[in-house]
Design an enzyme around this catalytic site. Structure first.
Site, PDB file in Angstrom:
ATOM      1  N   GLY A 196    -103.191 -70.343  48.234  1.00  0.00           N
ATOM      2  CA  GLY A 196    -104.228 -71.225  47.727  1.00  0.00           C
ATOM      3  C   GLY A 196    -104.328 -71.150  46.215  1.00  0.00           C
ATOM      4  O   GLY A 196    -103.818 -70.228  45.585  1.00  0.00           O
ATOM      5  N   CYS A 197    -104.988 -72.143  45.640  1.00  0.00           N
ATOM      6  CA  CYS A 197    -105.094 -72.231  44.179  1.00  0.00           C
ATOM      7  C   CYS A 197    -105.978 -71.130  43.627  1.00  0.00           C
ATOM      8  O   CYS A 197    -105.604 -70.411  42.697  1.00  0.00           O
ATOM      9  CB  CYS A 197    -105.615 -73.604  43.770  1.00  0.00           C
ATOM     10  SG  CYS A 197    -107.110 -74.123  44.643  1.00  0.00           S
ATOM     11  N   TYR A 198    -107.172 -70.978  44.198  1.00  0.00           N
ATOM     12  CA  TYR A 198    -108.057 -69.903  43.758  1.00  0.00           C
ATOM     13  C   TYR A 198    -107.383 -68.549  43.959  1.00  0.00           C
ATOM     14  O   TYR A 198    -107.502 -67.635  43.157  1.00  0.00           O
ATOM     15  CB  TYR A 198    -109.343 -69.900  44.592  1.00  0.00           C
ATOM     16  CG  TYR A 198    -110.377 -70.919  44.189  1.00  0.00           C
ATOM     17  CD1 TYR A 198    -110.872 -70.964  42.888  1.00  0.00           C
ATOM     18  CD2 TYR A 198    -110.911 -71.805  45.114  1.00  0.00           C
ATOM     19  CE1 TYR A 198    -111.858 -71.875  42.526  1.00  0.00           C
ATOM     20  CE2 TYR A 198    -111.902 -72.715  44.756  1.00  0.00           C
ATOM     21  CZ  TYR A 198    -112.373 -72.751  43.461  1.00  0.00           C
ATOM     22  OH  TYR A 198    -113.358 -73.646  43.116  1.00  0.00           O
TER      23      TYR A 198
END
Lengths: 346, 346, 346, 346
Positions: C149-151
């Site tokens: 994921g990006c986070y």
């Protein structure tokens, strides 16, 4: 106390109207209706109103609601009011319609540009076009007011004195308009998503936008003849504000002072129209959150044209503020009551 | 009528204060001073005020100006007020200082974090820290009020009841704060240009921001001991608003209802503090343009921490609004007079 | 030439991947699928691709499409890939999944946080967590890569060396994350409208965001034990970019140079990780449009904590860029092939 | 390898040029000069270039620097290049000037609009106006290229085929242009601060903007006569992008297909000009970060006018990209070398 009801209170214009009426000392909001949020607390839809509005949104049975109010504002989709309005309602309550249903006098033009049949053309003649600074007298006598569009208010007021005085050739008028995103409403569409609007500018409705005939009709009255204009709206990445840049041929050689004198003769006494000082051009930020329209102009001797610039807040003078101003006129309140807030900056 | 003067009236906080006092029914603005724009029409510096303020900006000879006013607001750079304040002035006029000069009781801490010598430490003891909801009584008796910082107001009010009641370990407090760009002022710096701030987020002043000791001092009073916290500000691409997200260890197992009851016991009667409903977290847009602080919290049983979120408008409750609230308290006006405008959305 | 197909090519991540692969000299895009826009020209959905992509979007029959490609990227909603993946497909084609379906090794944790049953848990063990800098070797051998994921990518890479070396107490880790709006996808929701996101910042998923267990699992491997962290995402009014600010207790007294040396030992040779110079903190604008992660830290001796700051472009290193980097590893291409574009400013 | 030097490399246009040349496989950047940042690491001025550019900014002694380069780009204030250019320099090195110094053939017009004396008018005749799609042949032979302005490139290319073919009355042309803030440069001015530009749109330079005579000269060549146009620029709250909306009278009744055929005859083979499909109007976001100009038009039969819309990225096709395109032409490189990046969205 004026008892007011708002149909379509959870769109952006309806919400702004709710906020403005909440601060009006002689208005009591009797009910807030919303098709999408019936039964939900208004403040859960607009959390800024938490602890300020405790009511729930009601459904919009206009006949019932009309009994509780002195004035109903309809901030509803095109065609809605026309589909339900009856003499029985109008005989009980005044109506200020923020949609386009009664703005255009020629039904065929309405139906052509809006692509829907008009369901109650019998009220069109009675309806008064609610541009306060121009139709003040008729508004004060009206039962049904057609509140002007946001682009329209800005476009017309910016050019009106020059058209009326014949200083410009109305048929040469080109209106290049720029609007913030709240004008597109709160509907969930991909084209209105943050990532689509942000860092972007586009034209839309090129040569086809519905506010065109409204501008043509009203400025046509001023010109004393039918006119055709070009009107091109653009979407700007900001929440609020409309700026119009208008171009027209001067009908004769005039000086800055002569044009300024014409504007002043129309607007010097107007509380909500500010003709700026020489070479200071309107910016939307300077009117944000207020009911002002700022206007200025520049004569271009090289081309024989005049460039007009006007700015307003599309949700205030372009919608809810003007609606409240119309209400004040209709109920004998001071015209600026509840509308004298200064623009905030930044 | 309270006669008010504003020194530093052309910064963003000074301009917001000007706007707020303009709408206050018992205030008369006697003069607006500005070092940068002396002699220029105020409305030429802030065109939003065109036709609303006709005065020119005056120079800031405080001794002269003090004779014309009941209260002076100083929205000036750090060290300015401290360098000119004298008993002679304070005996004539009340002062509400929006700078940090009298916020911190320990001069050595002030001088360490602000890196300037304090020129009038003799007034520090007398100055009242103007966080209205906490120091209401002393403010009403004060001649000199130190109006709190924007980050500080939000950070303190969000955590205050839990620190005061010992529900959280104050030394475990971590404050991650986010601010709009108006907090950086109107000075012309590359780092504040549109293209540098827009489409960007950054931390700054990491472990070194000047609001840290102010937060530590005030929450230390609540905790009854010296505390140390982490405070990290961030710059967000928006004009207004501060959001703080705070993390702390709970000192004991508590339920949502118990924590909510603590907040309510402190804030239920406060007009400008709204503790939101369960699981609704503050957003800066919901308080924009208003004097509200919105607060909520979430217990994380997995980690034994509580997360607090607070939001305010940095120019209103974080600066000018709170200054006006302090003025109301100092002059016996109703505390909310001139401050009861609803947040606008969008 | 690597033949690639993209399922979900009209979401923001899928579109960014399309753009990146288009510029990759050893990749041929065989098809672009889209449930919402099947049969429409890709360039009519993303007009930026006009004259660059002539193909129409196809429907997503994965079994058919698998025959035409060497690698399939799935940029699809949670649960989609898990519901259709079969050995038959995996034996024909490599898969890089941008959803969360195979990121978490413990099915019960996946099902608890995502609230959906996992339809093909038999592939979870085989799936490699595609954080290139940490799992490079396994990725190069994998058939199925779970793209982080990006986070998560930003949160993990920022803290990883310090957790791995035991310099910080992993259980004290607090991650305060800020993201641009493209992370929310292209779905038409009121909460993602321009006027709702613009001029606003908010926390969301407080103590409940799905990226939490992913961070805990991966940093738990580094710590050599199960850990619990606080993770709070915020929505920032910008299109792209993630900034994480992380707080943790140091396990011993260390100097700037010692911590810097640890970071360098892990990242000095990494092309896409930049540990900035002392006291220069990451800004999302500096990595926008690139595959970089920028990282820095500050020791706060007053509190015994260290503050870490990391930044990346959520659509590039946080999604599509990392997916392409994984593809390069899986197919023996130079790891940075097609990804060496410099960040644009402004 | 083409050895290139950039004077004024730390303005926004200079920085974009640096980024573009860095990605050009046949260019070696020999030096980057900057008056404001001489001696500082380039990457400390533009942190996005950290680890990508290690050089320091040098001072701009053009005579010395000329010896090291094959081509010099000057992204400098008006009048700078004109004040130092000599035959000695031009005999050693080709020059691409991003300022206006050699764009206008008539010195008196230059001096009137720019309000500075021209210091080296002897080079004006030699200088080639670097609008690649129109002056391709002359550019390839030139020593000195005057790179067109951002507004100008967009305004001219959008109208050129119709003016050249006599389909529109060039004197009726009204150009309403909208630009992002990077066009105003990186100078620290109050009017360019985030809080002044954000949430705002304004017109500026009304009937007086310096790009007017440049447009008139170039479109005058196409029209075969002197022309006068109205050109009004507006500042839009976004970093990059120019959109022009142009209005003109058609000289005869024409169909969509006829106009489209004219555009195609000029632009179908052009790599960087995209005439969009019917009724799809350019948006700046669709060209952001690319060297494309997107163009479309709409015939308004009601008014007898045609509305043209064009869009480009002001820092790429409007400045640095076009400069690199000119360099490619001058050095016999493929015209699109190093410029074939797709626009990013969002």
């Amino acid at each position: 106390m004026i008892k007011a009801g708002i149909i379509g209170s959870t769109g952006y214009a309806g919400a702004e109207l709710t906020r403005i009426l909440l601060g009006h000392k002689n208005v009591e909001i009797k009910w807030l209706s919303s098709k999408s949020y019936t039964g939900q607390a208004y403040a859960s839809v607009y959390q800024n109103m938490f602890e300020l509005i405790d009511e729930k949104c009601v459904d919009d049975n206009m006949e019932d609601l009309a009994k509780q109010a002195d004035v109903i504002f309809t901030a509803t989709p095109q065609g809605y009011l026309a589909s339900i309005l009856k003499e029985e309602i109008l005989s009980q309550v005044k109506i200020i319609d923020l949609s386009a249903d009664y703005r255009i006098k020629d039904v065929s033009i309405y139906e052509k540009w809006y692509q829907i049949p008009h369901k109650s053309p019998q009220f069109i003649k009675e309806a008064v076009y609610g541009l306060c600074e121009i139709n003040r007298e008729q508004i004060s006598q009206a039962r049904l007011v057609a509140n002007p569009g946001c682009y329209t208010t800005c476009s017309i007021l910016t050019a009106y004195p020059l058209v009326k005085e014949g200083l410009i050739d109305a048929d040469s008028l080109i209106i290049d308009a720029k609007s913030g995103a709240s004008g597109a409403g709160r509907g969930a569409k991909v084209s209105n998503l943050f990532c689509e609007v942000n860092e972007n500018i586009k034209a839309y409705g090129v040569a086809a936008h519905r506010h065109t005939p409204e501008i043509e009709e009203q400025l046509g009255y001023a010109a004393g003849k039918e006119i055709k204009v070009n009107f091109t709206p653009h979407l700007v990445p900001m929440n609020r504000g409309i700026l119009v840049t208008e171009y027209a041929h001067l009908t004769k050689k005039v000086s800055y002072e002569e044009v300024k004198a014409v504007y002043d003769s129309y607007y010097a006494a107007e509380k909500f129209i500010r003709v700026l000082e020489k070479d200071v051009f309107p910016e939307t930020k300077w009117v944000e959150g207020s009911n002002f329209v700022d206007i200025n102009f520049k004569i271009d001797e090289r081309t024989g044209r005049i460039i007009l610039v006007g700015a307003l807040d599309n949700l205030v003078k372009g919608a809810a503020g003007q609606a409240a101003q119309n209400m004040n006129l209709m109920f004998g309140e001071p015209e600026a009551e509840g509308l004298l807030f200064a623009p905030a900056f930044p």
